[in-house]
Design a protein around this motif. Structure first.
Motif, PDB file in Angstrom:
ATOM      1  N   LEU A 217      -9.086  18.035  -0.190  1.00  0.00           N
ATOM      2  CA  LEU A 217      -9.886  17.157   0.669  1.00  0.00           C
ATOM      3  C   LEU A 217      -9.438  17.372   2.103  1.00  0.00           C
ATOM      4  N   ILE A 218     -10.377  17.689   2.964  1.00  0.00           N
ATOM      5  CA  ILE A 218     -10.063  17.823   4.390  1.00  0.00           C
ATOM      6  C   ILE A 218     -10.874  16.757   5.114  1.00  0.00           C
ATOM      7  N   CYS A 219     -10.170  15.817   5.760  1.00  0.00           N
ATOM      8  CA  CYS A 219     -10.925  14.782   6.467  1.00  0.00           C
ATOM      9  C   CYS A 219     -10.232  14.354   7.754  1.00  0.00           C
ATOM     10  N   ASP A 220     -10.990  13.710   8.617  1.00  0.00           N
ATOM     11  CA  ASP A 220     -10.392  13.204   9.846  1.00  0.00           C
ATOM     12  C   ASP A 220      -9.799  11.815   9.570  1.00  0.00           C
ATOM     13  N   HIS A 221      -9.133  11.259  10.577  1.00  0.00           N
ATOM     14  CA  HIS A 221      -8.452   9.983  10.370  1.00  0.00           C
ATOM     15  C   HIS A 221      -9.426   8.875   9.982  1.00  0.00           C
ATOM     16  N   ALA A 222     -10.609   8.880  10.599  1.00  0.00           N
ATOM     17  CA  ALA A 222     -11.576   7.813  10.314  1.00  0.00           C
ATOM     18  C   ALA A 222     -12.002   7.852   8.849  1.00  0.00           C
ATOM     19  N   ALA A 223     -12.281   9.024   8.335  1.00  0.00           N
ATOM     20  CA  ALA A 223     -12.716   9.138   6.933  1.00  0.00           C
ATOM     21  C   ALA A 223     -11.553   8.873   5.970  1.00  0.00           C
ATOM     22  N   ALA A 224     -10.332   9.089   6.449  1.00  0.00           N
ATOM     23  CA  ALA A 224      -9.154   8.903   5.593  1.00  0.00           C
ATOM     24  C   ALA A 224      -8.629   7.465   5.629  1.00  0.00           C
ATOM     25  N   ALA A 225      -9.314   6.601   6.401  1.00  0.00           N
ATOM     26  CA  ALA A 225      -8.772   5.258   6.669  1.00  0.00           C
ATOM     27  C   ALA A 225      -8.438   4.472   5.407  1.00  0.00           C
ATOM     28  N   GLY A 226      -9.153   4.681   4.318  1.00  0.00           N
ATOM     29  CA  GLY A 226      -8.927   3.892   3.114  1.00  0.00           C
ATOM     30  C   GLY A 226      -7.946   4.540   2.146  1.00  0.00           C
ATOM     31  N   LEU A 227      -7.376   5.655   2.489  1.00  0.00           N
ATOM     32  CA  LEU A 227      -6.575   6.383   1.507  1.00  0.00           C
ATOM     33  C   LEU A 227      -5.211   5.777   1.237  1.00  0.00           C
ATOM     34  N   GLY A 228      -4.747   4.937   2.176  1.00  0.00           N
ATOM     35  CA  GLY A 228      -3.452   4.298   1.927  1.00  0.00           C
ATOM     36  C   GLY A 228      -3.566   3.132   0.963  1.00  0.00           C
TER      37      GLY A 228
END
Ligand code: F6R
Length: 230
Positions: A217-228
């Motif tokens: 998965l390659i994403c920017d910070h905005a798209a990764a916001a829920g990963l934590g």
């Protein structure tokens, strides 16, 4: 993402790539197009298969994914047109066209690297959320939100976006030897979160990527916001 493509082609000039359209890969194609224009990217032995195409419009329609691919990539790289495969959305016989496409992918030896974008509702290709998913290339109905998201390709008018498309199925995608999913922007955060941490569900088609052994998965910070969070 561009590096993934160049690495795969450097390792095997005859690699088979699965390609998405949409807004997300535009910067990727801009970079690949520049390398193509400079003559430093060799697609001469490669093969590509696009994920999907709108049903009922021809290749010259400006909203078609044929036109998109021509504009963003194919006119810039030395990929022979006979090996740039897209579903023919203008077909009189969609079922036969889908079967033909599956057979072409098989004949090419399957997809080595499948690049994917993701819809805000978790769709990949045009495998939309619903009570069931299709395994093979098929005729798909588009959700209103998906048609709205594609309005930019139809002069901003979501009513002009076809209601149906042809799309690789979930099995077609999951058979690729390697998958790279890209997501940008906060509108994708929830879908990315459910794809990575959620249960497998036909309500989030991308969640089935959890079953694949080689997905990145390659994403920017905005798209990764829920990963934590889970
Ligand atoms: C397009 C495709 C779609 C898009 C998705 C995201 O070929 O397969 O699944 O990847 O709709 O679209 P964008 O990138 O426009 O947000």
């Amino acid at each position: 993402m561009a590096r993934r493509v160049t690495e795969v082609l450097a390792a095997d000039a005859a690699a088979v790539l699965g390609l998405p359209t949409g807004r997300t890969p535009m910067p990727l194609y801009r970079l690949l197009a520049r390398l193509g224009d400079e003559g430093t990217l060799d697609f001469s032995q490669a093969t590509t298969f696009n994920l999907d195409e709108f049903l009922g419009i021809g290749p010259d329609h400006p909203g078609s994914y044929h036109a998109y691919m021509q504009q963003h990539l194919l006119s810039h790289v030395n990929l022979p047109s006979t090996r740039a495969h897209l579903l023919r959305g203008w077909t009189e016989d969609p079922e036969r066209e889908c079967a033909r496409y599956e057979a072409e992918i098989e004949d090419a030896g399957g997809i080595d690297l499948q690049l994917l974008g993701i819809g805000a509702n978790g769709h990949i290709g045009f495998n939309e959320p619903g009570p069931h998913l299709m395994a093979r290339t098929h005729r798909a109905s588009l959700r209103p939100g998906t048609r709205r998201a594609n309005a930019i390709f139809f002069g901003g008018d979501s009513d002009a976006v076809p209601k149906e498309a042809l799309s690789m199925g979930m099995g077609t995608i999951l058979k690729a030897r390697r998958i790279v999913l890209m997501a940008t922007g906060k509108s994708k955060a929830r879908a990315v979160q459910r794809t990575v941490h959620g249960s497998l569900t036909t309500r989030v088609p991308a969640s089935f990527l959890q079953l694949h052994r080689d997905v990145e998965l390659i994403c920017d910070h905005a798209a990764a916001a829920g990963l934590g969070t889970r």
